[in-house]
Design an enzyme around this catalytic site. Sequence first.
Site, PDB file in Angstrom:
ATOM      1  N   TYR A 244      -2.008  -0.317  10.430  1.00  0.00           N
ATOM      2  CA  TYR A 244      -2.068  -0.700   9.024  1.00  0.00           C
ATOM      3  C   TYR A 244      -0.817  -0.206   8.293  1.00  0.00           C
ATOM      4  O   TYR A 244      -0.197  -0.954   7.530  1.00  0.00           O
ATOM      5  CB  TYR A 244      -3.331  -0.123   8.392  1.00  0.00           C
ATOM      6  CG  TYR A 244      -3.525  -0.480   6.940  1.00  0.00           C
ATOM      7  CD1 TYR A 244      -4.021  -1.726   6.570  1.00  0.00           C
ATOM      8  CD2 TYR A 244      -3.228   0.433   5.928  1.00  0.00           C
ATOM      9  CE1 TYR A 244      -4.216  -2.062   5.238  1.00  0.00           C
ATOM     10  CE2 TYR A 244      -3.417   0.115   4.601  1.00  0.00           C
ATOM     11  CZ  TYR A 244      -3.908  -1.132   4.260  1.00  0.00           C
ATOM     12  OH  TYR A 244      -4.099  -1.458   2.929  1.00  0.00           O
TER      13      TYR A 244
ATOM     14  N   SER B 276       0.839  -1.191   0.000  1.00  0.00           N
ATOM     15  CA  SER B 276       0.000   0.000   0.000  1.00  0.00           C
ATOM     16  C   SER B 276       0.871   1.236   0.000  1.00  0.00           C
ATOM     17  O   SER B 276       2.009   1.200   0.481  1.00  0.00           O
ATOM     18  CB  SER B 276      -0.879  -0.001   1.256  1.00  0.00           C
ATOM     19  OG  SER B 276      -1.547   1.239   1.414  1.00  0.00           O
TER      20      SER B 276
END
Length: 178
Positions: A145, A132
């Site tokens: 995250y 990501s």
Amino acid sequence: TGTSRGIGRELAHGFAEAGAIVVGCARDLPRAEATAGELRTKGHETLAVAADVTRPEDCAALVDAAVARYGRLDILVCNAGVNVKKKAIDFSPAEFDTVINGNLRAYFLTAQAPARQFLKQGTPGAIVMNSSNASVAAFDELGPYCAAKGGIDMLVRSLASEWGPHGIRVNAFNPGYT
């Protein structure tokens, strides 16, 4: 992995359109089967498997199912993941573990299974991890995250270094919010 929705579903369709036989998974078979059904409707060979990639036995079973049905494995895409969005100050240890285990730990376990198969086959192979842009940029309410995805980027480098001499390529792609 994680072919039932989002990026994973689109990857399954893209690989199938490119000529790959797709073995897709989700935690429950009906969700995996939904994407497989879409692929079959378009004339593609596919297999749906139920697998929780936080469990090493499920990761091994996923690879075993592909090899049992098709004779070998060429590529595995680590795509399944989990997130909890909230302020870091309010994160419980259990929520932190859920995010780290559902991303970083799951990708490590998922990568081990195909690497073992590639070595057993004596063939080159590829492992691709969906990281990501949160691996290189900080975002509010995504602390664990971001840490997990940053860990994935370093895991890719480490595994590529270790497994590259055996013909196993390990790479990541880092999409933005999708």
